[in-house]
Design an enzyme around this catalytic site. Structure first.
Site, PDB file in Angstrom:
ATOM      1  N   PHE A   1     -40.564 -49.526 -50.886  1.00  0.00           N
ATOM      2  CA  PHE A   1     -39.954 -48.829 -52.019  1.00  0.00           C
ATOM      3  C   PHE A   1     -38.701 -49.569 -52.482  1.00  0.00           C
ATOM      4  O   PHE A   1     -38.439 -49.699 -53.679  1.00  0.00           O
ATOM      5  CB  PHE A   1     -39.608 -47.391 -51.624  1.00  0.00           C
ATOM      6  CG  PHE A   1     -39.305 -46.503 -52.791  1.00  0.00           C
ATOM      7  CD1 PHE A   1     -40.323 -45.908 -53.514  1.00  0.00           C
ATOM      8  CD2 PHE A   1     -37.994 -46.261 -53.183  1.00  0.00           C
ATOM      9  CE1 PHE A   1     -40.049 -45.093 -54.604  1.00  0.00           C
ATOM     10  CE2 PHE A   1     -37.712 -45.452 -54.274  1.00  0.00           C
ATOM     11  CZ  PHE A   1     -38.745 -44.859 -54.981  1.00  0.00           C
TER      12      PHE A   1
ATOM     13  N   GLU B   1     -31.592 -35.147 -32.174  1.00  0.00           N
ATOM     14  CA  GLU B   1     -31.182 -33.895 -32.821  1.00  0.00           C
ATOM     15  C   GLU B   1     -31.512 -33.884 -34.310  1.00  0.00           C
ATOM     16  O   GLU B   1     -31.726 -32.817 -34.905  1.00  0.00           O
ATOM     17  CB  GLU B   1     -29.683 -33.653 -32.609  1.00  0.00           C
ATOM     18  CG  GLU B   1     -29.280 -33.334 -31.173  1.00  0.00           C
ATOM     19  CD  GLU B   1     -29.050 -34.585 -30.313  1.00  0.00           C
ATOM     20  OE1 GLU B   1     -29.358 -35.712 -30.783  1.00  0.00           O
ATOM     21  OE2 GLU B   1     -28.573 -34.439 -29.172  1.00  0.00           O
TER      22      GLU B   1
ATOM     23  N   VAL C   1     -39.881 -40.440 -47.351  1.00  0.00           N
ATOM     24  CA  VAL C   1     -39.231 -41.051 -48.513  1.00  0.00           C
ATOM     25  C   VAL C   1     -39.577 -42.543 -48.486  1.00  0.00           C
ATOM     26  O   VAL C   1     -39.554 -43.171 -47.441  1.00  0.00           O
ATOM     27  CB  VAL C   1     -37.711 -40.822 -48.451  1.00  0.00           C
ATOM     28  CG1 VAL C   1     -36.965 -41.736 -49.411  1.00  0.00           C
ATOM     29  CG2 VAL C   1     -37.410 -39.363 -48.750  1.00  0.00           C
TER      30      VAL C   1
ATOM     31  N   PHE D   1     -12.879 -36.252 -24.310  1.00  0.00           N
ATOM     32  CA  PHE D   1     -14.215 -36.858 -24.252  1.00  0.00           C
ATOM     33  C   PHE D   1     -15.174 -36.131 -25.211  1.00  0.00           C
ATOM     34  O   PHE D   1     -15.293 -34.922 -25.170  1.00  0.00           O
ATOM     35  CB  PHE D   1     -14.717 -36.741 -22.800  1.00  0.00           C
ATOM     36  CG  PHE D   1     -16.139 -37.179 -22.590  1.00  0.00           C
ATOM     37  CD1 PHE D   1     -16.515 -38.501 -22.812  1.00  0.00           C
ATOM     38  CD2 PHE D   1     -17.094 -36.275 -22.149  1.00  0.00           C
ATOM     39  CE1 PHE D   1     -17.829 -38.900 -22.598  1.00  0.00           C
ATOM     40  CE2 PHE D   1     -18.401 -36.668 -21.926  1.00  0.00           C
ATOM     41  CZ  PHE D   1     -18.767 -37.985 -22.158  1.00  0.00           C
ATOM     42  N   GLN D   2     -15.807 -36.859 -26.089  1.00  0.00           N
ATOM     43  CA  GLN D   2     -16.801 -36.360 -27.057  1.00  0.00           C
ATOM     44  C   GLN D   2     -16.204 -35.429 -28.124  1.00  0.00           C
ATOM     45  O   GLN D   2     -16.936 -34.711 -28.798  1.00  0.00           O
ATOM     46  CB  GLN D   2     -17.957 -35.639 -26.356  1.00  0.00           C
ATOM     47  CG  GLN D   2     -18.781 -36.558 -25.456  1.00  0.00           C
ATOM     48  CD  GLN D   2     -20.034 -35.911 -24.924  1.00  0.00           C
ATOM     49  OE1 GLN D   2     -20.037 -34.727 -24.614  1.00  0.00           O
ATOM     50  NE2 GLN D   2     -21.097 -36.690 -24.801  1.00  0.00           N
TER      51      GLN D   2
END
Ligand SMILES: Cc1cc2nc3c(=O)[nH]c(=O)nc-3n(C[C@H](O)[C@H](O)[C@H](O)COP(=O)(O)OP(=O)(O)OC[C@H]3O[C@@H](n4cnc5c(N)ncnc54)[C@H](O)[C@@H]3O)c2cc1C
Ligand SMILES: Cc1ncc(C[n+]2csc(CCOP(=O)(O)OP(=O)(O)O)c2C)c(N)n1
Length: 575
Positions: A468, A51, A383, A113-114
């Protein structure tokens, strides 16, 4: 229409507003919505594997079109996964609607649940987040959410329990109209006179421009010409400012050019135009600072300012120009341009093919991508060091676009943003500059490229490290730790995912493989083995400039630990 359920009303409302697709990942709490879309010919479901990808992809679409884009996640973990991508959209000020499905409404509050509470979870990354607990709230809540995302440019979230989505709709049959107001925001005549007075009195004016200069290129260049002012840009302004611009002196900031930094330090008046450049150490302390922004709350946020004006940059400059007198002296501009020429020369030298042994310099890879990419390519950059290479080696031309996670600074943005860019703009070439760490983080969505028939070209800068972070560790005088990456052969991974997968191991392979990938009629990935240790700080050629740069680094981030940077600079400048 009268048999519609709430999900049907939601879909019809989105379609009436011109929405063409929803990025997401199915789940039973979303069933009512996906089932409606299944039989709909004007709204498409774009399936992704995570997602977070859906949110980044919607953000990329919104960035490129300037219009609302939509993503969705199922209840609990499904919509929780949206959050990081939505933070990015929100902080980049792109209009995105997120549909966060919720557990059955009668279970809310029971620790079911969830169960999560999206109204709390999304509060910080949205302008609007409301639960629809009964059909009568629709489509009003949805309309308010959409208008808020568009008007305030950011994220709005509608939380919709799966059972409510299945209930009969009771809303109106009339689709709401989403007008696109275009008010002109400009300082008053008295303010414009005051502003003109300040600028006419400046002997060494420097302009710092940002993303708010989009659409104002002509006015910006005319202003700089009239007042003989060098133009420095902040990262998100690059695509709108740098091209066809005889006053451009590069970017400022840690990844910027010494010339950008110097032009800001040498001015007597700094004019900030549509920028929220965040790094306070890079602002001058002596100059008079004037800021123009369309949002009043942005004024003085990053540095103390002497004068602040609220206005759209294009409108404000248009009204200001007739009030400006020519500046008889071009000394400041000439000096800044010469410094820019030197800095640019230094950067170009670093992008040469010659290497130590068989190492491939990442600068060279970025340079070749720039040379080969289409005139209207969309680039996305992760990034990490890919942001640096994009900032320095991708030349914008007014038709190309550059997307990154510049304000939120999240890794793994390049691939998902490329997906949104490609799906919404099938006619444009989309090139993702990915880090090996960044790619691995959301690598599951390589699979989406084939499934969506999205011909994205992914170039992976394989330096076998979180490079980085290593750079930041060096700058802080620390030894590298926790930054090693043991990578798989990404080209084979890509092939297994149904992509063209290529691996460039030597400098000679870079150009032909990139050409092959760009020519390929489908998604492709080129994994380039680049050298790990690259100084990504503004390069300079003379020791004096290195020393100045060392000081500038000290001032910026090092809290007095400049020696390591000087050593690093010497090592890099030797080659
Ligand atoms: C690893 C990494 C390193 C980075 N290093 C650097 C660096 O060295 N240098 C650098 O510059 N950036 C760097 N960045 C990016 C940096 O964090 C900021 O995202 C960037 O500087 C902001 O650019 P901006 O001011 O153009 O855009 P924004 O922050 O988006 O600001 C735009 C401003 O314009 C205003 N605005 C919008 N539209 C209008 C309009 N029509 N009229 C008037 N005002 C308007 C907005 O209200 C806002 O205040 C880095 C990012 C990463 C991830
Ligand atoms: C989600 C997330 N986790 C951690 C960080 C901190 N961070 C910034 S850059 C970076 C390294 C990125 O590595 P890679 O993608 O391999 O690019 P490189 O810099 O090595 O080219 C890390 C860990 C971050 N910005 N975002």
């Amino acid at each position: 229409m009268s048999n519609r359920n709430v999900a049907g009303l939601l879909v019809d409302t989105l379609v009436a507003a011109g929405i063409e697709r929803i990025y997401g990942l199915a789940g039973d709490s979303l069933n009512a919505i996906t089932e409606t879309i299944r039989t709909h010919d004007r709204l498409h479901w774009v399936p992704v594997r995570h997602e977070e990808t859906a949110a980044f992809a919607a953000g990329a679409e919104a960035h490129l079109t300037g219009r609302l884009a939509v993503c969705a996640g199922s209840c609990g973990p499904g919509n929780l996964h949206l959050i990081n991508g939505l933070y990015d959209c929100h902080r980049s000020r792109v209009p995105v609607l997120a549909i966060a499905a919720q557990i059955p409404s009668q279970e809310i509050g029971s620790g079911y649940f969830q169960e999560t509470h999206p109204e709390h979870l999304f509060a910080q990354c949205s302008h609007f987040c409301e639960l629809v607990s009964q059909p009568e709230q629709m489509p009003r809540v949805l309309e308010i959410a959409m208008r808020t995302a568009i008007a305030r440019r950011g994220v709005a979230v509608v939380v919709l329990p799966g059972d409510v989505a299945l209930r009969p709709a009771v809303g109106t049959d009339t689709a709401p109209r989403f007008a696109d107001p275009q008010p002109v925001v400009c300082p008053s005549a008295a303010e414009l006179d005051e502003l003109a007075g300040i600028l006419n009195g400046a002997r060494r004016l420097t302009i710092l421009g940002g993303a708010g200069c989009a659409g104002a290129h002509a006015e910006l260049v005319e202003l700089a010409g009239r007042r003989q002012a060098p133009i420095v840009h902040a990262m998100r302004g690059k695509a709108f400012i740098e091209y066809d611009n005889p006053f451009d002196v590069g970017m400022t900031g840690l990844l910027g050019y010494a010339s950008g930094y110097q032009a800001m330090m040498d001015c007597d008046v700094l004019l900030m135009l549509g920028t929220d450049f965040p790094y306070r150490q890079f602002y001058p302390t002596q100059a008079t600072i004037v800021q123009i922004d369309v949002r009043g709350e942005q004024l003085g946020r990053r540095t103390r300012i002497d004068h602040g004006f609220v206005g759209d940059i294009q409108a404000t400059l248009g009204a200001l120009l007739p009030r400006l007198a020519p500046n008889p002296s071009d000394a400041h501009l000439r000096q800044a341009r010469e410094q820019y020429r030197q800095a640019r020369q230094g950067l170009d030298d670093l992008a040469r093919t010659e290497t130590d042994g068989k190492l491939i310099h990442p600068q060279y890879v970025a340079r070749v991508i720039n040379e080969l990419a289409a005139e209207d390519a969309v680039f996305t950059c992760d990034v990490g060091t890919p942001t640096i290479w994009a900032a320095r080696y991708l030349a914008m031309n007014g038709r190309r676009s550059l997307l990154g996670s510049f304000n939120h600074g999240s890794m793994a943005n390049a691939l998902p943003q490329a997906i949104g860019a490609q799906v919404s703009h099938p006619g444009r070439q989309v090139v993702a500059l990915s880090g090996d760490g960044g790619l691995a983080m959301l690598m599951g969505d390589l699979l989406s490229l084939r499934q969506l028939k999205a011909p994205v070209k992914v170039v992976v800068f394989c330096n076998e490290a979180l490079a980085f972070v290593e750079l930041e560790m060096k700058a802080a005088g620390l030894l590298d730790f926790a930054t090693d990456l043991r990578n798989p052969d990404f080209a084979l991974v890509a092939q297994a995912a149904g992509l063209l997968g290529l691996s460039a191991e030597t400098p000679e392979q870079v150009r032909p493989m990139l050409e092959q990938a760009l020519r390929h009629d489908g998604p492709a990935l080129v994994a380039v083995r680049v050298s790990r240790q690259e100084l990504s700080m503004p390069p300079t050629l003379s020791f004096d400039l290195v020393r100045d740069f060392g000081l500038f680094m000290v001032k910026a981030v090092l809290n007095g630990r400049g020696d390591e940077i000087l050593d690093l600079a010497r090592v890099n400048l030797k080659r």
